[in-house]
Design an enzyme around this catalytic site. Structure first.
Site, PDB file in Angstrom:
ATOM      1  CG  HIS A  74      41.345 -40.607  -9.146  1.00  0.00           C
ATOM      2  ND1 HIS A  74      42.519 -41.119  -8.657  1.00  0.00           N
ATOM      3  CD2 HIS A  74      40.576 -41.677  -9.496  1.00  0.00           C
ATOM      4  CE1 HIS A  74      42.474 -42.440  -8.699  1.00  0.00           C
ATOM      5  NE2 HIS A  74      41.303 -42.803  -9.214  1.00  0.00           N
TER       6      HIS A  74
ATOM      7  CD  GLU B 291      44.026 -35.707  -6.654  1.00  0.00           C
ATOM      8  OE1 GLU B 291      44.713 -35.974  -5.658  1.00  0.00           O
ATOM      9  OE2 GLU B 291      43.105 -36.459  -7.064  1.00  0.00           O
TER      10      GLU B 291
ATOM     11  CB  CYS C 260      46.826 -41.992  -7.202  1.00  0.00           C
ATOM     12  SG  CYS C 260      45.948 -41.526  -8.718  1.00  0.00           S
TER      13      CYS C 260
ATOM     14  CB  CYS D  58      45.971 -37.589  -9.398  1.00  0.00           C
ATOM     15  SG  CYS D  58      44.312 -38.304  -9.397  1.00  0.00           S
TER      16      CYS D  58
END
Length: 153
Positions: A51, A53, A81, A84
């Protein structure tokens, strides 16, 4: 300054979305102004943890030669999320600032609501997580504590 960094995260996300990646971008900005960026690379790398991040945190750790990002700020194009957010907590960043909400992401087909429910309401039927203690369960921690050369984190 938050707006400028958020604008950059949004630009990264938009560019990534138009080139086949996921519509997520993130920056890690250190207290001295260094900027490390990441975009969602899940489909490009077949890595479900890639992801934006997490990618930005990985870039910052590698670039700084340190896993401790205390003092840094993570800017994300969208609300992190749970994974993250966990990565941000482990990085020890001072704060996270995001632009779009999880509801915006859900409207585009990225619905993390079940994951949030998993943590918030104990909805364990999504994926059972079970502890099975053994006589040796504590051995790794004993070895860790006995290692005088360990790096605490």
């Amino acid at each position: 300054m938050d707006e400028a960094h958020l604008a950059r995260a949004i630009d990264l996300a938009t560019a990534n979305a138009t080139s086949g990646g996921g519509p997520f971008g993130a920056l890690v900005v250190t207290p001295d102004g260094q900027v490390f960026q990441g975009t969602n690379q899940v489909t490009a790398t077949n890595d479900p943890t890639a992801h934006a991040e997490v990618e930005a945190i990985r870039a910052a750790g590698a670039g700084l030669g340190d896993f401790d990002l205390a003092g840094a700020v993570i800017y994300a194009s969208c609300e992190p999320c749970p994974m993250c957010l966990g990565a941000a907590l482990w990085s020890r960043a001072d704060r996270v600032v995001f632009a779009a909400s999880r509801r915006d992401a859900a409207a585009a087909g990225f619905d993390d609501a079940a994951f949030y429910d998993y943590f918030e309401s104990g909805r364990r039927e999504l994926m059972p997580v079970l502890q099975r203690r053994t006589e040796r369960s504590g051995e790794p921690f004993t070895a860790w504590q006995a290692n005088e050369d360990r790096t605490a984190y």
